[in-house]
Design a protein around this motif. Structure first.
Motif, PDB file in Angstrom:
ATOM      1  N   ALA A   1     138.503 -46.266  -3.906  1.00 36.69           N
ATOM      2  CA  ALA A   1     138.394 -46.808  -2.660  1.00 36.69           C
ATOM      3  C   ALA A   1     137.860 -48.207  -2.996  1.00 36.69           C
ATOM      4  CB  ALA A   1     137.827 -46.112  -1.773  1.00 36.69           C
TER       5      ALA A   1
ATOM      6  N   SER B   1     137.266 -47.582   7.422  1.00 31.98           N
ATOM      7  CA  SER B   1     135.922 -46.892   8.071  1.00 31.98           C
ATOM      8  C   SER B   1     135.596 -45.890   7.208  1.00 31.98           C
ATOM      9  CB  SER B   1     136.065 -46.356   9.544  1.00 31.98           C
ATOM     10  OG  SER B   1     136.889 -45.421   9.530  1.00 31.98           O
ATOM     11  N   ILE B   2     134.263 -45.563   7.228  1.00 32.34           N
ATOM     12  CA  ILE B   2     133.642 -44.470   6.145  1.00 32.34           C
ATOM     13  C   ILE B   2     132.423 -44.170   6.832  1.00 32.34           C
ATOM     14  CG2 ILE B   2     132.923 -46.345   4.709  1.00 32.34           C
ATOM     15  CD1 ILE B   2     133.199 -43.900   2.611  1.00 32.34           C
TER      16      ILE B   2
ATOM     17  N   LEU C   1     139.339 -49.275   2.443  1.00 34.85           N
ATOM     18  CA  LEU C   1     138.630 -48.699   3.534  1.00 34.85           C
ATOM     19  C   LEU C   1     138.484 -49.450   4.862  1.00 34.85           C
ATOM     20  CD1 LEU C   1     135.572 -46.894   1.315  1.00 34.85           C
ATOM     21  CD2 LEU C   1     137.439 -45.957   2.497  1.00 34.85           C
TER      22      LEU C   1
ATOM     23  N   VAL D   1     136.768 -40.572   6.289  1.00 35.82           N
ATOM     24  CA  VAL D   1     137.417 -41.949   5.463  1.00 35.82           C
ATOM     25  C   VAL D   1     138.769 -42.279   6.116  1.00 35.82           C
ATOM     26  CG1 VAL D   1     136.219 -42.035   3.430  1.00 35.82           C
ATOM     27  CG2 VAL D   1     138.549 -41.122   3.352  1.00 35.82           C
ATOM     28  N   SER D   2     138.892 -43.405   6.485  1.00 32.58           N
ATOM     29  CA  SER D   2     140.496 -43.775   7.050  1.00 32.58           C
ATOM     30  C   SER D   2     140.493 -45.112   6.327  1.00 32.58           C
ATOM     31  CB  SER D   2     139.920 -44.010   8.620  1.00 32.58           C
ATOM     32  OG  SER D   2     141.306 -44.513   9.026  1.00 32.58           O
TER      33      SER D   2
ATOM     34  N   HIS E   1     143.854 -40.713   5.946  1.00 33.22           N
ATOM     35  CA  HIS E   1     142.357 -40.061   6.737  1.00 33.22           C
ATOM     36  C   HIS E   1     142.125 -38.709   6.047  1.00 33.22           C
ATOM     37  CE1 HIS E   1     143.839 -43.012   9.807  1.00 33.22           C
ATOM     38  NE2 HIS E   1     144.942 -42.785   9.540  1.00 33.22           N
TER      39      HIS E   1
ATOM     40  N   LEU F   1     136.475 -41.275  -4.618  1.00 31.92           N
ATOM     41  CA  LEU F   1     136.449 -40.203  -3.673  1.00 31.92           C
ATOM     42  C   LEU F   1     137.177 -39.039  -4.187  1.00 31.92           C
ATOM     43  CD1 LEU F   1     137.275 -42.128  -0.446  1.00 31.92           C
ATOM     44  CD2 LEU F   1     135.065 -41.591  -1.063  1.00 31.92           C
TER      45      LEU F   1
END
Length: 144
Positions: A56, A104-105, A102, A78-79, A7, A32
């Motif tokens: 990612a 979530s982003i 990923l 990001v997570s 994260h 990233l």
């Protein structure tokens, strides 16, 4: 054993790349850059303390939303889960690399603004969707 989670806040080093698998599933790849900054105690100036580059991937609707919404240089929160991808190159050598899958982003809103547009989804052909389908009972009451 669960995959390690990551994260953080990073910056896109290039525009996201969107492709479609043979099955039709959207796949978005991006790189990233996670970096640290620290304040020099003697000068008071901020300086970079190191950088970590991480590939990612995202799939499906998330992949399409990333490609539509984010561009090179965008700071994102990001997570995701780290996984090791393995393949054989053209010379027959086995290779591996870590990739962040990923979960979530989204744009980091400390130094930017964003306008959110909800993606409309079709419920045609989906079964078991009590919210998106027409009620089947005669009173047209919610299904709960």
């Amino acid at each position: 054993m669960a995959l390690p989670n990551l994260h953080g806040v990073a910056r896109l080093t290039a525009d996201p790349e969107l492709k479609f698998a043979a099955s039709g599933t959207a796949v978005c790849t991006l790189t990233l850059a996670f970096n640290s900054r620290r304040q020099n105690r003697q000068t008071g100036e901020w300086e970079d303390a190191g950088v970590h580059f991480q590939r990612a991937k995202a799939f499906g609707q998330v992949a399409e939303n990333i490609a539509e919404s984010l561009t090179k240089g965008t700071e994102v929160a990001v997570s995701g889960r780290l996984e090791t991808e393995q393949w054989t190159n053209e010379q027959g050598e086995k290779r591996s690399a870590a990739v962040l899958l990923l979960d979530s982003i989204g744009p980091e809103l400390r130094r930017a603004t964003a306008r959110v547009h909800k993606v409309e989804r079709s419920t045609a052909g989906q079964s078991g969707d009590s919210w998106g389908s027409t009620p089947t009972n005669s009173t047209d009451e919610p299904p709960f």
